[in-house]
Design a protein around this motif. Structure first.
Motif, PDB file in Angstrom:
ATOM      1  N   LEU A  17      -6.458  32.325 -22.984  1.00 25.02           N
ATOM      2  CA  LEU A  17      -7.428  32.603 -24.089  1.00 25.02           C
ATOM      3  C   LEU A  17      -7.733  33.915 -24.136  1.00 25.02           C
ATOM      4  O   LEU A  17      -8.218  34.583 -23.029  1.00 25.02           O
ATOM      5  N   ASP A  18      -7.558  34.655 -25.197  1.00 23.38           N
ATOM      6  CA  ASP A  18      -7.887  36.180 -25.015  1.00 23.38           C
ATOM      7  C   ASP A  18      -8.500  36.363 -26.333  1.00 23.38           C
ATOM      8  O   ASP A  18      -7.496  36.630 -27.365  1.00 23.38           O
ATOM      9  N   VAL A  19      -9.725  36.165 -26.543  1.00 30.49           N
ATOM     10  CA  VAL A  19     -10.260  36.608 -27.867  1.00 30.49           C
ATOM     11  C   VAL A  19     -11.360  37.421 -28.208  1.00 30.49           C
ATOM     12  O   VAL A  19     -12.001  37.787 -27.321  1.00 30.49           O
ATOM     13  N   ASP A  20     -11.581  38.191 -29.474  1.00 31.20           N
ATOM     14  CA  ASP A  20     -12.521  39.165 -29.580  1.00 31.20           C
ATOM     15  C   ASP A  20     -13.073  38.561 -31.017  1.00 31.20           C
ATOM     16  O   ASP A  20     -12.349  38.715 -31.992  1.00 31.20           O
ATOM     17  N   LEU A  21     -14.357  37.988 -31.157  1.00 35.26           N
ATOM     18  CA  LEU A  21     -14.709  37.183 -32.281  1.00 35.26           C
ATOM     19  C   LEU A  21     -15.777  38.092 -32.938  1.00 35.26           C
ATOM     20  O   LEU A  21     -16.793  38.556 -32.060  1.00 35.26           O
ATOM     21  N   ASP A  22     -15.689  38.195 -34.039  1.00 37.99           N
ATOM     22  CA  ASP A  22     -16.935  38.927 -34.682  1.00 37.99           C
ATOM     23  C   ASP A  22     -17.245  37.753 -35.783  1.00 37.99           C
ATOM     24  O   ASP A  22     -16.589  37.614 -36.926  1.00 37.99           O
ATOM     25  N   LEU A  23     -18.338  37.183 -35.894  1.00 38.94           N
ATOM     26  CA  LEU A  23     -18.623  36.009 -36.633  1.00 38.94           C
ATOM     27  C   LEU A  23     -20.142  36.557 -37.345  1.00 38.94           C
ATOM     28  O   LEU A  23     -21.014  37.113 -37.005  1.00 38.94           O
ATOM     29  N   PRO A  24     -19.995  36.134 -38.858  1.00 36.29           N
ATOM     30  CA  PRO A  24     -21.188  36.375 -39.727  1.00 36.29           C
ATOM     31  C   PRO A  24     -22.360  35.313 -38.957  1.00 36.29           C
ATOM     32  O   PRO A  24     -22.166  34.414 -38.543  1.00 36.29           O
ATOM     33  N   LEU A 201     -16.488  22.675 -46.097  1.00 37.12           N
ATOM     34  CA  LEU A 201     -17.733  23.115 -45.263  1.00 37.12           C
ATOM     35  C   LEU A 201     -17.771  24.722 -44.811  1.00 37.12           C
ATOM     36  O   LEU A 201     -18.583  25.367 -44.907  1.00 37.12           O
ATOM     37  N   ALA A 202     -16.473  25.375 -44.577  1.00 38.92           N
ATOM     38  CA  ALA A 202     -16.508  26.602 -44.087  1.00 38.92           C
ATOM     39  C   ALA A 202     -16.761  27.587 -45.237  1.00 38.92           C
ATOM     40  O   ALA A 202     -16.215  27.581 -46.313  1.00 38.92           O
ATOM     41  N   ASP A 203     -17.370  28.636 -44.693  1.00 38.39           N
ATOM     42  CA  ASP A 203     -17.545  29.890 -45.513  1.00 38.39           C
ATOM     43  C   ASP A 203     -16.662  31.104 -45.002  1.00 38.39           C
ATOM     44  O   ASP A 203     -16.137  31.699 -45.799  1.00 38.39           O
ATOM     45  N   PHE A 204     -16.580  30.868 -43.549  1.00 36.61           N
ATOM     46  CA  PHE A 204     -15.848  32.111 -43.060  1.00 36.61           C
ATOM     47  C   PHE A 204     -15.051  31.094 -41.879  1.00 36.61           C
ATOM     48  O   PHE A 204     -15.342  30.154 -41.602  1.00 36.61           O
ATOM     49  N   SER A 216      -8.619  36.182 -39.494  1.00 35.20           N
ATOM     50  CA  SER A 216     -10.213  35.689 -39.828  1.00 35.20           C
ATOM     51  C   SER A 216     -10.367  36.299 -41.001  1.00 35.20           C
ATOM     52  O   SER A 216     -10.172  37.674 -41.377  1.00 35.20           O
ATOM     53  N   GLY A 217     -11.416  35.379 -41.856  1.00 38.71           N
ATOM     54  CA  GLY A 217     -11.729  36.166 -43.077  1.00 38.71           C
ATOM     55  C   GLY A 217     -12.516  34.958 -43.781  1.00 38.71           C
ATOM     56  O   GLY A 217     -12.891  34.069 -43.118  1.00 38.71           O
ATOM     57  N   ALA A 219     -13.128  32.280 -46.321  1.00 40.15           N
ATOM     58  CA  ALA A 219     -12.468  30.769 -46.163  1.00 40.15           C
ATOM     59  C   ALA A 219     -11.489  30.960 -47.437  1.00 40.15           C
ATOM     60  O   ALA A 219     -10.314  30.545 -47.564  1.00 40.15           O
ATOM     61  N   VAL A 220     -12.247  31.041 -48.603  1.00 38.54           N
ATOM     62  CA  VAL A 220     -11.438  31.201 -49.898  1.00 38.54           C
ATOM     63  C   VAL A 220     -10.384  32.124 -49.976  1.00 38.54           C
ATOM     64  O   VAL A 220      -9.348  31.977 -50.384  1.00 38.54           O
ATOM     65  N   ASP A 221     -10.511  33.323 -49.198  1.00 38.92           N
ATOM     66  CA  ASP A 221      -9.275  34.308 -49.139  1.00 38.92           C
ATOM     67  C   ASP A 221      -8.374  33.668 -47.963  1.00 38.92           C
ATOM     68  O   ASP A 221      -7.120  33.891 -48.441  1.00 38.92           O
ATOM     69  N   MET A 222      -8.717  33.282 -47.087  1.00 38.04           N
ATOM     70  CA  MET A 222      -7.854  32.927 -45.856  1.00 38.04           C
ATOM     71  C   MET A 222      -6.873  31.700 -46.416  1.00 38.04           C
ATOM     72  O   MET A 222      -5.691  31.701 -45.916  1.00 38.04           O
ATOM     73  N   MET A 223      -7.627  30.671 -47.259  1.00 36.68           N
ATOM     74  CA  MET A 223      -6.667  29.585 -47.565  1.00 36.68           C
ATOM     75  C   MET A 223      -5.505  30.090 -48.708  1.00 36.68           C
ATOM     76  O   MET A 223      -4.534  29.470 -48.534  1.00 36.68           O
ATOM     77  N   THR A 224      -5.476  31.351 -49.134  1.00 39.62           N
ATOM     78  CA  THR A 224      -4.467  31.680 -49.802  1.00 39.62           C
ATOM     79  C   THR A 224      -3.702  32.888 -49.199  1.00 39.62           C
ATOM     80  O   THR A 224      -3.080  33.571 -50.165  1.00 39.62           O
ATOM     81  N   ARG A 225      -3.848  33.114 -48.116  1.00 38.44           N
ATOM     82  CA  ARG A 225      -3.219  34.367 -47.666  1.00 38.44           C
ATOM     83  C   ARG A 225      -1.723  33.770 -47.517  1.00 38.44           C
ATOM     84  O   ARG A 225      -1.706  33.089 -46.600  1.00 38.44           O
ATOM     85  N   LEU A 226      -1.004  34.374 -48.052  1.00 33.21           N
ATOM     86  CA  LEU A 226       0.549  34.038 -48.042  1.00 33.21           C
ATOM     87  C   LEU A 226       1.226  34.429 -46.533  1.00 33.21           C
ATOM     88  O   LEU A 226       2.061  33.702 -46.156  1.00 33.21           O
TER      89      LEU A 226
END
Lengths: 358, 224
Positions: A17-24, A201-204, A216-217, A219-226
């Motif tokens: 696991l190697d993550v860098d998280l920036d969460l609202p 449920l998700a916003d982000f 990451s981004g 939710a409304v954008d992420m669902m439609t990112r081709l």
């Protein structure tokens, strides 16, 4: 505005696991991925239940862990609420004493959420004197969520709280999670591998794959990112935030508005003016160049083609802009050629079915 | 019928079993906790040592205790240096022997219970602000309560019934280290069968009642 910043590294044989998280710091953030993608490990590391190497973690400006400076707040000093996937109530205590367990360990000055409030929010007032062993799975999870909220956490961590429940119980709990989202200011980090839950449920949204963050981004954008797998396959769908404008009792319909136009949906007992999430599946959207008349399809919206991306060998996913809202349509490659679909082209999206989420 | 020395033996045995059980619960709890939760390679060797009294002849245990607690043994020299004197042939020596002898009967039920609790309730308690010590007393201990009853009963009853260890390190001093089992042996050797019967039947009844109580209060298979 990112309130939670985290860097985790784990290296076990067979798992890294190697993550860098920036969460609202508000709303519901979903960590979404297959099992083994590392999402639960991230959640446990935030709570301090899992030791990860080279870790940095700050929440709302407070540093909880910084291995470089030797700072480590043990789990029991971190102001989190945690809901486990499986039932984790104390079997030797009744529901009331389970709820009290955390509350009495939080200094009075730090209690911002009242017990009465969470009991009411999760509808468990009638269960207070019962032992956990006598509750159903759904009731247990509601009590677990209440117990986690009652400690007035700075962040609520939920590890697939619905995964151990059958579809019916899930359906019972989701409305409570939505209320929590709407009524409390506490940010939620929600681990899930269910697109259905994330869509509701998700916003982000943070997408994890094999221990790495893929994207990451919002939710409304992420669902439609081709460029993301979410926007492909049979479950590809767009999320639209809309407002209820009217009901048509005669035809049993509910009308909602969003920047791209108006939609008619099967009747839902919602208040006028209420904001709702609407899910439109890509496979339910077809495209025409002229507005069709004499069709049984109620919802036809003008839209502009934004981009196209191959899906399965014969099919293409088309990203659309409808008044600023993004939608997806899944059409055949043959149709793309016939309609000469290219980015910028004006089309009409015919929506065969729209689902209201909660 | 029973005479004065029988009564003394009974009282001494009850006192020994009580003291031993209390000491055992105090010592066995941290060891059982450690055994249940450690991932150290020491778990297997320590577990094996704890279980030794189950398979060893009590005379072997008693013999080594006698040697180490004697004037030339390491423990003996230590107790002398501390001004306690020598432990063999004293009540304290009997307690030490009994604690070792009954150790697995107390550690193992506790260890099994702590293992059955698992990580989850303790992790939940940690996220509800309970410190490690707090978690032990507020979650692990209450959840292991049935096991404590089992451990207490087994430790007590097993100590009541010991013979070889007490004979080796206690000797056979009337009123001082002569417990019921030794008293029965003496009666039989002196062909006082009636006396032996009274004590033996009493032990049998007592042991049965104790185990009956345990199985009634603590039926297995109640856990979901």
């Amino acid at each position: 505005m990112s309130a939670i910043h985290a860097r985790f590294k784990v290296n076990y044989p067979g798992f890294s696991l190697d993550v860098d998280l920036d969460l609202p710091g508000r709303g519901v953030t979903a960590l979404f991925g297959e099992s083994g993608s590392g999402k639960t490990t991230c959640l446990r590391a935030i709570a301090g239940l899992e030791r990860t190497a080279n870790t940095y973690l700050s929440v709302n400006g407070a540093v909880w862990q910084d291995d470089a400076r030797g700072i480590l707040l043990p789990a029991y000093r971190r102001p989190v609420g945690y809901v486990f996937q499986e039932v984790s109530l104390f079997e030797h205590l009744n529901v009331r004493r389970n709820l009290d367990y955390g509350v009495k360990r939080v200094p009075a000055a730090e209690r911002r959420v009242s017990l009465a409030q969470v009991v009411d929010l999760l509808g468990i007032a009638h269960l207070l004197d019962r032992k956990p062993g006598t509750l159903s799975g759904g009731e247990c999870q509601r009590v677990s969520i209440a117990r986690a909220l009652a400690v007035s956490p700075a962040v609520l961590l939920m590890d697939e709280p619905l995964a151990a429940l059958d579809a019916k119980r899930k359906g019972e709990i989701i409305p409570y999670l939505e209320r929590l989202h709407d009524e409390l200011e506490i940010p939620v980090i929600y681990v899930s591998h269910s697109l259905e839950e994330v869509a509701r449920l998700a916003d982000f949204l943070v997408l994890l794959e094999e221990g790495r963050i893929v994207a990451s981004g919002q939710a409304v954008d992420m669902m439609t990112r081709l460029d993301q797998t979410l926007a492909h396959g049979d479950s590809a769908s767009a999320l639209i935030i809309a407002t209820v404008t009217s009901h048509d009792a005669g035809y049993h319909l509910t009308c909602v508005d969003f920047p791209g136009g108006a939609l008619m949906l099967p009747y839902h007992p919602l208040q006028i003016g209420q904001r709702v999430r609407v899910r439109i599946q890509a496979r339910d959207v077809s495209l025409t160049l002229e507005k069709q008349t004499g069709t049984s399809i109620l919802n036809i919206l003008p839209a502009t083609v934004l981009a196209l991306s191959d899906d399965s060998p014969g099919q293409v996913i088309v990203a659309l802009d409808a008044g600023g809202a993004r939608m997806l349509a899944r059409v055949t490659r043959k149709s793309v050629a016939a309609l000469e679909l290219i980015p910028g082209k004006a089309v009409y999206a015919q929506i065969k079915s729209v689902a209201i989420l909660g | 019928m029973t005479d004065e020395s029988d009564l003394a033996a009974i009282l001494l045995t009850l006192k020994l079993a009580t003291v031993t059980t209390v000491v055992l619960l105090l010592i066995a709890t941290p060891i059982a906790w450690w055994l249940a939760r450690t991932r150290s390679w020491l778990k297997a060797p320590v577990g094996a040592v704890v279980a030794l009294p189950i398979v060893l002849p009590p005379t072997v245990l008693g013999f080594y205790l006698l040697v180490t607690m004697g004037p030339h043994g390491t423990v003996g020299q230590f107790t002398q240096a501390m001004g306690i004197g020598l432990l063999p042939f004293t009540f304290a020596g009997l307690v030490v022997g009994s604690v070792l002898y009954s150790f697995p009967f107390v550690v193992q039920p506790l260890q099994n219970a702590f293992e059955a609790i698992g990580e989850r309730p303790l992790e939940a308690a940690a996220t509800l602000r309970a410190s490690p010590l707090d978690r032990f007393f507020s979650v692990a201990l209450p959840m292991a309560r049935p096991a404590y009853l089992t451990a207490t009963v087994l430790g007590f009853a097993h100590t009541m019934g010991e013979f070889g260890v007490v004979l080796m390190i206690g000797g056979n001093i009337p009123y001082k280290t002569r417990v019921i089992s030794v008293q029965i042996f003496d009666h039989v050797e002196a062909l006082e069968y009636a006396h032996a019967h009274w004590l033996a039947a009493g032990m049998l009844l007592f042991s049965f009642l104790v185990l009956l109580t345990m199985y009634t209060l603590n039926p297995t298979g109640r856990r979901r």
